[in-house]
Every structure is written in structure tokens, then in C-alpha cells.
Scaffold this motif. Sequence first.
Motif, PDB file in Angstrom:
ATOM      1  N   GLY A 328       0.721  -1.247  -0.038  1.00  0.00           N
ATOM      2  CA  GLY A 328       0.100  -0.027   0.060  1.00  0.00           C
ATOM      3  C   GLY A 328       0.939   1.292  -0.108  1.00  0.00           C
ATOM      4  O   GLY A 328       0.228   2.470  -0.332  1.00  0.00           O
ATOM      5  N   ALA A 329       2.079   1.013   0.318  1.00  0.00           N
ATOM      6  CA  ALA A 329       3.060   2.350   0.194  1.00  0.00           C
ATOM      7  C   ALA A 329       3.258   3.005  -1.352  1.00  0.00           C
ATOM      8  O   ALA A 329       3.585   3.962  -1.495  1.00  0.00           O
ATOM      9  CB  ALA A 329       4.285   2.245   1.002  1.00  0.00           C
ATOM     10  N   VAL A 330       3.003   1.988  -2.317  1.00  0.00           N
ATOM     11  CA  VAL A 330       2.988   2.052  -3.599  1.00  0.00           C
ATOM     12  C   VAL A 330       1.769   2.602  -4.211  1.00  0.00           C
ATOM     13  O   VAL A 330       1.568   3.566  -4.692  1.00  0.00           O
ATOM     14  CB  VAL A 330       3.545   0.988  -4.237  1.00  0.00           C
ATOM     15  CG1 VAL A 330       3.684   1.068  -5.894  1.00  0.00           C
ATOM     16  CG2 VAL A 330       5.070   0.785  -3.905  1.00  0.00           C
ATOM     17  N   ALA A 331       0.641   1.537  -3.923  1.00  0.00           N
ATOM     18  CA  ALA A 331      -0.505   1.412  -4.743  1.00  0.00           C
ATOM     19  C   ALA A 331      -1.529   1.112  -3.566  1.00  0.00           C
ATOM     20  O   ALA A 331      -1.523   0.210  -2.736  1.00  0.00           O
ATOM     21  CB  ALA A 331      -0.890   0.734  -5.976  1.00  0.00           C
ATOM     22  N   GLY A 332      -2.802   1.799  -3.625  1.00  0.00           N
ATOM     23  CA  GLY A 332      -4.069   1.556  -2.855  1.00  0.00           C
ATOM     24  C   GLY A 332      -5.055   1.452  -3.982  1.00  0.00           C
ATOM     25  O   GLY A 332      -5.242   2.475  -4.677  1.00  0.00           O
ATOM     26  N   PHE A 333      -5.955   0.839  -3.825  1.00  0.00           N
ATOM     27  CA  PHE A 333      -7.008   0.183  -4.847  1.00  0.00           C
ATOM     28  C   PHE A 333      -8.415   0.697  -4.378  1.00  0.00           C
ATOM     29  O   PHE A 333      -8.643   0.859  -3.190  1.00  0.00           O
ATOM     30  CB  PHE A 333      -6.961  -0.780  -5.615  1.00  0.00           C
ATOM     31  CG  PHE A 333      -5.586  -1.172  -5.822  1.00  0.00           C
ATOM     32  CD1 PHE A 333      -5.093  -0.507  -7.146  1.00  0.00           C
ATOM     33  CD2 PHE A 333      -4.971  -2.020  -5.266  1.00  0.00           C
ATOM     34  CE1 PHE A 333      -3.751  -0.994  -7.260  1.00  0.00           C
ATOM     35  CE2 PHE A 333      -3.563  -2.345  -5.585  1.00  0.00           C
ATOM     36  CZ  PHE A 333      -2.953  -1.887  -6.711  1.00  0.00           C
ATOM     37  N   THR A 334      -9.578   0.742  -5.156  1.00  0.00           N
ATOM     38  CA  THR A 334     -10.921   0.843  -4.808  1.00  0.00           C
ATOM     39  C   THR A 334     -11.249  -0.347  -3.936  1.00  0.00           C
ATOM     40  O   THR A 334     -10.779  -1.323  -4.392  1.00  0.00           O
ATOM     41  CB  THR A 334     -11.649   0.947  -5.733  1.00  0.00           C
ATOM     42  OG1 THR A 334     -13.169   1.045  -5.534  1.00  0.00           O
ATOM     43  CG2 THR A 334     -11.383  -0.234  -6.998  1.00  0.00           C
ATOM     44  N   PRO A 335     -11.989  -0.010  -3.206  1.00  0.00           N
ATOM     45  CA  PRO A 335     -12.403  -1.205  -2.106  1.00  0.00           C
ATOM     46  C   PRO A 335     -13.263  -2.219  -2.889  1.00  0.00           C
ATOM     47  O   PRO A 335     -13.555  -3.336  -2.705  1.00  0.00           O
ATOM     48  CB  PRO A 335     -13.133  -0.584  -1.058  1.00  0.00           C
ATOM     49  CG  PRO A 335     -13.673   0.716  -1.589  1.00  0.00           C
ATOM     50  CD  PRO A 335     -12.590   1.371  -2.372  1.00  0.00           C
ATOM     51  N   ASP A 336     -13.849  -1.849  -4.073  1.00  0.00           N
ATOM     52  CA  ASP A 336     -14.896  -2.744  -4.765  1.00  0.00           C
ATOM     53  C   ASP A 336     -14.455  -3.866  -5.279  1.00  0.00           C
ATOM     54  O   ASP A 336     -15.014  -4.883  -5.381  1.00  0.00           O
ATOM     55  CB  ASP A 336     -15.556  -1.931  -5.907  1.00  0.00           C
ATOM     56  CG  ASP A 336     -16.793  -1.360  -5.529  1.00  0.00           C
ATOM     57  OD1 ASP A 336     -16.998  -0.901  -4.187  1.00  0.00           O
ATOM     58  OD2 ASP A 336     -17.650  -0.754  -6.350  1.00  0.00           O
ATOM     59  N   TYR A 337     -13.023  -4.057  -5.751  1.00  0.00           N
ATOM     60  CA  TYR A 337     -12.722  -4.982  -6.442  1.00  0.00           C
ATOM     61  C   TYR A 337     -11.771  -6.218  -5.646  1.00  0.00           C
ATOM     62  O   TYR A 337     -11.233  -7.020  -5.840  1.00  0.00           O
ATOM     63  CB  TYR A 337     -11.865  -4.581  -7.586  1.00  0.00           C
ATOM     64  CG  TYR A 337     -12.413  -4.120  -8.643  1.00  0.00           C
ATOM     65  CD1 TYR A 337     -13.754  -4.050  -9.124  1.00  0.00           C
ATOM     66  CD2 TYR A 337     -11.817  -3.152  -9.231  1.00  0.00           C
ATOM     67  CE1 TYR A 337     -14.596  -3.538  -9.907  1.00  0.00           C
ATOM     68  CE2 TYR A 337     -12.506  -2.407 -10.315  1.00  0.00           C
ATOM     69  CZ  TYR A 337     -13.869  -2.547 -10.673  1.00  0.00           C
ATOM     70  OH  TYR A 337     -14.613  -1.906 -11.680  1.00  0.00           O
ATOM     71  N   GLY A 338     -11.252  -5.661  -4.187  1.00  0.00           N
ATOM     72  CA  GLY A 338     -10.742  -6.503  -3.080  1.00  0.00           C
ATOM     73  C   GLY A 338      -9.071  -7.222  -3.888  1.00  0.00           C
ATOM     74  O   GLY A 338      -9.131  -8.166  -3.765  1.00  0.00           O
TER      75      GLY A 338
END
Length: 460
Positions: A328-338
Amino acid sequence: MNAPSSTGPAGLQFTHPYLAVVLGGGFSGMLAAAALSGYADVVVVERDRLPRTPALPTDLPQARHAHLLSADGARTVEALLPGVIEGWLAGGARPMPLPSAPAGPAPQGRLSQRSAQCVIACSRDLLDRVVREQVPALEGVGVLDGTEAEELTGTAEHITGVRVRDTVTGRARRLDADLVIDATGRHSTTPARLAALGLPEVREEIADCGIVAATRIFRAPPGTENCPVITARSHPGGHRDPGRTATLIPIEGGRWLVTLTGAGAGRPSEHADRFVPFARGIPHSVIGDLIADAEPLSEVRLTRDTAGRLRRYDQLRSWPTGFAVLGGAVAGFTPDYGQSMAVAAHGALALREALHRRGLDDPGLARAVQQSLARITQAPWEQTADQAQPAAGRRPSAAGRFVRDAVNGVFGTALGRPPVCRAYVDAVRPATSTARFTRRSASVPLPAAPPAGPRKPADR
């Protein structure tokens, strides 16, 4: 390099010629430590005291919401940490089919459910706790908890370690290391730390759908032990409305974890008396009816900060040796796709593969790891960015529209179809480019949106 058989921080007996320091003792950090085990002695620096109860990262508010670890993600974690799946199952996790059709009323009052792919159903607390218990038991791995990283040491060309501080006594010290890994999550301060060493500003991309997530835990009523994972999604209500979702996951301890999401006027509320009406307001969903008479075991926990973020470390023209950033220090994503946990696992596996190919003393190791992370995060980030396009008043790409429509077909109010579900599972798998799905979207018939008409409004 370590002196043979010397004693270092965390009481670790150094036996390896190399030392790696991992910043962050969450899911990503522990998997990074597992990847490094055998190639170096490892010290995990964690800000909080361990174990913590519940074992949730304090900088990851989404951790309290619904998490499903895909079979692909679970296998990747198992490759890094053999026995972890057995530990999850012993703690009460259940392998369950991913729903390929919406759950709704069926004959004889049973829930209709068609399966497509297995997921691990449990709380995020259990997922983290088992990993956190098993990694420090690996040879050469120690944990320095209650300790916070203050600054990187070294130069813009080479990182030599990190200066840390005890969060209770305030005592500071320097940890010299052959490799430092930042796995501190979405609130990582690495961009500022690199800037302090003279490196250029790191470009950050933000994708904000405006989604709000609300979660509550219920006691599962007697006789519902075999309840499946249930997900329902309304079709988008307009150009800037991503639609509303409700997800019910049976978790350990005979409990149900229920997460509701929505944006704008369709967002869920933190008020307990509005939780069930919101779930009931999603067409063709039985989740609201299932939880209406269930005993609540927690308050409603609301998260507004669900924006996706991507830090483009791979685009820096120069990169210091001895330092890499993961999870997550590089990328965090939408919670929808898990996808966050699976991406973290694939990133740690990429670290291990780079260590196997190059060795820890290779000057190109850190740069190679960062480039691998860029490839792994590309497809999930495309999906996150495309989901945010309508909220910004822009039209998603063809690939993004396909994934969105596949989600609506798999989890929406129309009948899901196995080919659509298989395509969706492929599309959201890390390191799979969505570009090739633009052709598939023309060949796989997607369910049509429900006919226009009045909807039962959600109680907000």
C-alpha cells in the motif's frame, strides 16, 4: 554486512551476512519479511506494540470492512509462507465460492447461488493475525515493535539504513542495513524522505470515486452456518453515481460481517437505525432481510477515505540502491474489487524472485523490484482509475467499461452468467492487463440493465 553470530535489535541472533529492515508490521510488511527470510536476517520495525487486539493496521481504516482474499492471492501467500492457509482455516476461515449470480429469493425460500471461484472468507483481523504469528517464527526474522521510523540514512544514490525512535521512551537509534523495505501502507512518508535526500518529487495519481463504506458485525442466527458470501449491487444511478453495494461475509466466531458502500446521495450512514433500510434499498438483495432480526455485535464503522493512490516510483530517473517500496505504500485501490491483499502478496513474491535471480548485493536489485511492482499494479490501477472517471465527469475507457459491466453482471441485479464471471475474475487478477478485455467485451454478452422505473429509495 553483519558480523557472524552477532546480536542485533529485537534480540535477533545474526547468522546471515546481510541484514534487511522492513518498515511496517502489517500484511505487506510481514510478507516482505517472509520473502527476505533465507536471503538475509530481517528486522521488522512496527510502530504499534504487538500483538494488538484487534490486529488491524491503525493507518488502514478499510481493514474493518469486507475483505475477500482470492484463491490466487491465498496461493501466493502460501508460496511465501507455507502453512498459512491451514492457520486461517484453523482460526475459523472458510473457503467459499465467489458468487457468480446475485443472491435473491429462490424456490422453497432458499438462497440462489452459483459459484465461480473460491475465496477465503474471514475477518481481516484473522488474516493479519495468522501471518503476524507465523512470520516471526521464521529463521532470522525479528520484530522491533513500539518503534517508529524517523528518517532514511544514506544518500540519494544509496540508502544505508534508517533512524528509528522508541514510541514510549523517545530513545532514537540508527539501524544500518543492506536493504530497507518500506511497507508502511497508504500513509507512507517515503516521498518526503526521498526528497530530503535530494531526489525529485514522486508523482502521485489519485482516483477518488467518492465511495463511503459502512460496516457492522452481526451474530449469525442459528441454522445459517452454511450461509454463502452474498453480494448485491445496484446499477449505477447516473453519470456520477457508481451504484450501491451490500456484501455479507460469514466470518469466524459464528458472525456475519456486512459492508455497505455508496457515493453522493446514495452513500450509507453511520447511524445504526439506517443500516438495515440502506441494505433493503438495494433491489433484489436479501441481505437487508437477513440482518433485520440478527443481533448486532458492533457499532456501524464508517470510512470516507477510500480514494485510490498510486505513487510512480518507477518513473524516477534515478533510484537509490538498498531501498524498495512495497504494498500500500506504492498503491491503494478501490475497495470494490478486493485486490489490495493479492497485490501485496504478488509484490512480496516479486521481491523473493528478484532476490533469487540477483542476490541481495546486486546494485540493480531495488530498481528491478520497483519495476516489477509497476507491472503488478498496472491492471488493478487501470480499473481503479476507470471507476473514478464518472465521478470526475469523464467517460471510462473501453476496458474500464467492460470491467464495470462485468461487475454489474456478476454482482448486479440482472442474472450473472458464468462466462462474464470468468472474464471478471481474470480481469481483476493482479498483473493482468485490462487492454485485452476490450475484445472479450464484444464477444461476451453482458446482462442488460433493469428496465427504468421507480426504485425503492434508501433511507439515508
